[in-house]
Design an enzyme around this catalytic site. Sequence first.
Site, short mmCIF file in Angstrom:
data_model
loop_
_atom_site.label_atom_id
_atom_site.label_comp_id
_atom_site.label_asym_id
_atom_site.label_seq_id
_atom_site.Cartn_x
_atom_site.Cartn_y
_atom_site.Cartn_z
N THR A 169 48.63 65.53 50.83
CA THR A 169 47.81 64.71 50.68
C THR A 169 47.65 62.57 51.22
OG1 THR A 169 46.29 63.32 48.80
CG2 THR A 169 48.81 63.59 48.71
N TYR B 114 52.00 61.10 42.42
CA TYR B 114 50.79 62.01 42.76
C TYR B 114 51.42 62.04 44.63
CZ TYR B 114 47.51 64.78 45.28
OH TYR B 114 46.89 65.79 46.33
#
Length: 328
Positions: free
Chosen positions: A118, A142
Amino acid sequence: MRRFLVTGGAGYVGSHLVRALRARGDHCTVFDNLSTGHREAVPDGVDLVEADLADQAAVNALLADGPWDGVFHFAALSLVGDSMRNPQLYRTANVSNAAGLIDACVRHGVTKLVFSSTAALFGVPERLPIAEDDRIEPGSPYGESKLMVERLLAAADRAHGLRFAALRYFNAAGADPDGALGEDHRPETHLIPLAIDAVLGRRPPLAVFGTDYPTPDGTCIRDYVHVSDLASAHLAAFDRLDAGSVTYNLGSETGHSVREVLASVARVAGRPVPHTLADRRPGDPAALVASSARIRAECGWRARFTVLDDIVATAWAWRLAHPSGYDS
Ligand code: UFG
């Protein structure tokens, strides 16, 4: 016929990859606990193993039943805000489960793995567009979790020769142009589907999170990349692994502000997006735009969708045809 395991293959990006693999004649097995994925997103002819990645026995049994040409690993939690409140969930679902999968790959002789990473691992970027070797400083559990998995993969490559592609998605958007697949998150938190539902009156007016960012119109800038382009990037990156492991930033390389996205949705829908102006959402960087120069140069990959309205149009078409997502 090549044979691939796709964890999270019933999810948004994973299901589009399965479609792309099948289009080139490859065989897929989807491993998904259906916590966020959808059974309806798994096409006929694709085996679905409904199990959790934490179930190491299930993972090992499947990988022992080879040979596998490779593994595509999508299954993960992916909400920045959620990870701020529940970091332990991200450590388990994203890091521990990936570690178990990597170990199982090594144990059972799988030599290639493509990993969904990501842009969130860049945190607040030091410059735009963001290249792969720019400063990495995740601002959220995350982003941290994805960075840790990239490091586990690098270690497995050094120790065992596991070839990996770490693909850092910017903002995945849109839907399969043929209409078979689309975005159906529950809860939905992403800008484009929420804006579309606001137009359709299926949700309240869209809250614009922050209008005082240091951007031309004060709203956050993101790089929206079509989900089918992400899928084709996975195929291109996989094909490159014979030459060694790779890390690529995947975006359309164009930034759009929240206001520009709302204007695009309004053009596609033919009516304005009802919206309100709200406070900033904690953890949102002002601007994220990819440089995908490396995958362009090394793999010849290019985003086919380069115009935001075209991306939004596929999301709009999906929603009109599936007003309740996969339950429609
Ligand atoms: N936004 C709003 N209102 C909303 C929802 C979003 O204004 O109701 C804004 C956000 O503040 C942000 C932009 O729209 O500026 C995009 O937000 P999304 O929630 O759609 O996407 P994010 O950029 O937060 O995150 C996505 C993925 C992450 C990934 C990140 C990388 O969900 O997993 O892109 O760029 F890490």
